[in-house]
Structures are given as C-alpha cells and as structure tokens.
Design an enzyme around this catalytic site. Structure first.
Site, mmCIF file in Angstrom:
data_model
loop_
_atom_site.group_PDB
_atom_site.id
_atom_site.type_symbol
_atom_site.label_atom_id
_atom_site.label_comp_id
_atom_site.label_asym_id
_atom_site.label_seq_id
_atom_site.Cartn_x
_atom_site.Cartn_y
_atom_site.Cartn_z
ATOM 1 C CG ASN A 167 -15.212 2.031 -1.806
ATOM 2 O OD1 ASN A 167 -14.048 2.264 -2.100
ATOM 3 N ND2 ASN A 167 -15.643 0.809 -1.548
ATOM 4 C CG ASN A 199 -18.456 -4.599 -11.466
ATOM 5 O OD1 ASN A 199 -17.413 -4.115 -11.892
ATOM 6 N ND2 ASN A 199 -18.621 -5.906 -11.281
ATOM 7 C CB SER A 200 -15.220 -1.098 -8.053
ATOM 8 O OG SER A 200 -15.324 0.267 -8.452
ATOM 9 C CB VAL A 237 -10.165 9.076 -0.175
ATOM 10 C CG1 VAL A 237 -9.885 7.771 0.544
ATOM 11 C CG2 VAL A 237 -11.271 9.864 0.520
ATOM 12 C CG MET A 251 -8.660 -2.377 -8.730
ATOM 13 S SD MET A 251 -8.035 -2.845 -7.098
ATOM 14 C CE MET A 251 -8.533 -4.558 -7.055
ATOM 15 C CE1 TYR A 261 -4.028 1.828 0.079
ATOM 16 C CE2 TYR A 261 -3.265 2.830 2.124
ATOM 17 C CZ TYR A 261 -4.163 2.782 1.080
ATOM 18 O OH TYR A 261 -5.205 3.685 1.022
ATOM 19 C CE1 TYR A 293 -11.534 4.125 -7.764
ATOM 20 C CE2 TYR A 293 -11.641 5.397 -9.793
ATOM 21 C CZ TYR A 293 -12.089 4.349 -9.005
ATOM 22 O OH TYR A 293 -13.087 3.512 -9.461
ATOM 23 N N GLY A 294 -6.971 4.167 -8.499
ATOM 24 C CA GLY A 294 -6.692 2.777 -8.165
ATOM 25 C C GLY A 294 -5.879 2.137 -9.270
#
Length: 284
Positions: free
Chosen positions: A124, A150-151, A264, A240, A54, A237-238
């Site tokens: 989220n 769909n996250s 965030v 994956m 992370y 922002y991610g």
C-alpha cells in the site's frame, strides 16, 4: 523447529480452502536466510489470490500471504545477519511462522521499526508513492483526486500528498470516516456520489486535478475522470467495485485524458533493485 504455515490446495473461499500445517524449513544454501515472521496483513489481494481471481495464479498447493515483516533467524548470506529486520519483495508465503528465501529477495529496514507498520509497507505505501511520483511531476498546490480514500492506499496517498504540499479531493462511501481522513491531511472529503462530486467541483472552482487514482471502477471512476484538467492522467490500481472502467469519448478527445494502470508487483519486478530499495528506505 516448530513451524506452521497456511496453505491451500484448491482455489475458493479462504475460510474453506486454507489449512494450517506444520512444516520443517529446508536446510539453507549459500545466499539463503531463514526468516522468523512476526506480522502479516490480510489484503484484498491476498483473498483474491486464494480465490483464484488475482492477476497471477500460483501452482497448487500454494502458501498464502503476500506481505510480512520478519527478522533473520539464521543466515547463509554475507549481506544479512541474525536479528536483521527485513521485508521480502517477492511473495514467500507470509502467513507462516518461518520461511526461507534468498538474500536478493530482501529489503533491510531500520532496527526498531514498528512490526505492524513494517508488515504493511510493501504494497500500500509503495502503491501510494508510485501514484504520486510515477505519472506526473506534481508541484506544491496541485490537486489530485481519489476514491476508496479510507483504504490503506488512500490513507497513504493523503499523508504523502500532505508532506509534498499536494492537495487531495477524497471520495468515500462512509462519510462517518471523513473526520479521521481530514486529520491525516485530506484537503476535501466527500461522499462518493453525484452530490459529493458536485461539492468537490465547487471546492475546485476553476482549477482541475492533475491526477486521479481509481480503486473502485464504474460511476465512481467516471466522476474522478470529470475532475481532471486537460492532459490529466487517470490511474486505475484496484477494482473493489468489480465494475469495468467505462471511458466516454469527450475526455479523451477534448481533454486529452490519459488512462493508465498501476500494479506494484510489476514495478518491483521490472525496476532496478536500487530504485526499489531506495523507495522502501524512504517509506520506512
């Protein structure tokens, strides 16, 4: 008090390194509260945090769990009373039955709020809110586009955008989930592929998106970029897909595309507390 928490002494696969341990919460100091934790989600960020991949790494041993919903079990604070519904802003180790934190680390929530929804409020929904409000003054009828639709963040974006009258071009890998996403308010739902991109372009016609929200990377992120209009903003922002964001020269030079990122946690750390509190009151 019989309290338990999940901790890890080394980074690694969560199923291998997490341990359930008993603990005694410390005596409260002025301004502190004892929380009884009722629900806590499992986010990809939680797993990355335990794995050591992370954006921040804890001192070990560390408590697991970035989000939770709790009620005040005991208070040495003038701001909170026993039974108050709250969420913590900074991480307290939410995968536990109890935790102690300071009054300044808590946001009050309405009584009667659903515990499961409240437990997922911090990351989220707030990310979705910032994506829609921080980078552009969106107007009714504007388009935004996103992958991983769909996250948790994606579903929140779709619902919030629908309330704002903003139209959404949504990409996802599993098209079996298209109908539920449309039911939440998505304007168009497409497979995250070259064919899906072509169908989205056809729906847009001569219009283009103002914002693109990327949580995947790689080719998926590039397809979003190609749907932006001049001066549009591409926000990551991610990651994956665990693939880097490759930016071609054309959109930067000829389209004046902006490339931004959003975490965030940094917003919570750097923003005035009243702004943070107001945002969560709206989302709650």
């Amino acid at each position: 008090m019989n309290s338990k928490r999940l901790v890890f002494e080394n980074h690694g696969n969560p199923s291998n390194v997490l341990e359930l341990r008993d603990f005694d919460p410390p005596a409260l100091k002025p301004g502190q509260v004892l929380l009884q934790i009722h629900a806590a989600p499992v986010n990809p960020a939680d797993l990355n945090f335990i794995e050591g991949t992370y954006g921040i790494k804890p001192e070990l041993p560390a408590d697991a769990g970035m989000e939770c919903f709790a009620t005040v079990a005991e208070s040495c604070s003038e701001k909170f009373s026993e039974g108050d519904a709250v969420i913590p802003i900074a991480r307290i180790g939410g995968w536990a039955t109890h935790a102690v934190t300071t009054e300044d680390n808590l946001i009050s929530l309405p009584k009667g709020i659903d515990p499961l929804q409240a437990a997922m409020l911090k990351v989220n929904p707030a990310t979705a809110w910032l994506l829609l409000h921080k980078f552009h003054d969106l107007q009714e009828g504007d388009w935004v586009t996103l992958n991983a639709s769909n996250s948790g963040v994606g579903q929140c974006v779709v619902q919030l955008a629908a309330l704002l009258g903003v139209r959404t071009l949504c990409f996802l890998r599993n098209t079996d989930l298209a109908e539920p996403l449309s039911a939440l308010g998505a304007t168009g739902v497409f497979e995250d592929s070259a064919d899906g991109f072509a169908a989205a372009r056809e729906l847009l016609g001569k219009e283009r998106a103002k914002l693109a929200f990327n949580a995947v990377g790689g080719d998926s992120a590039l397809r979003l970029m190609k749907l932006l209009g001049e001066g549009g903003t591409h926000i990551t922002y991610g990651a994956m897909g665990r693939k880097p964001l490759t930016v071609p020269n054309g959109p930067l030079i000829f389209g004046d595309i902006r490339i931004r990122g959003l975490w965030v946690t940094k917003w919570m750390e750097n923003s005035p507390r009243e702004e943070v509190s107001k945002t969560y009151r709206i989302l709650a």
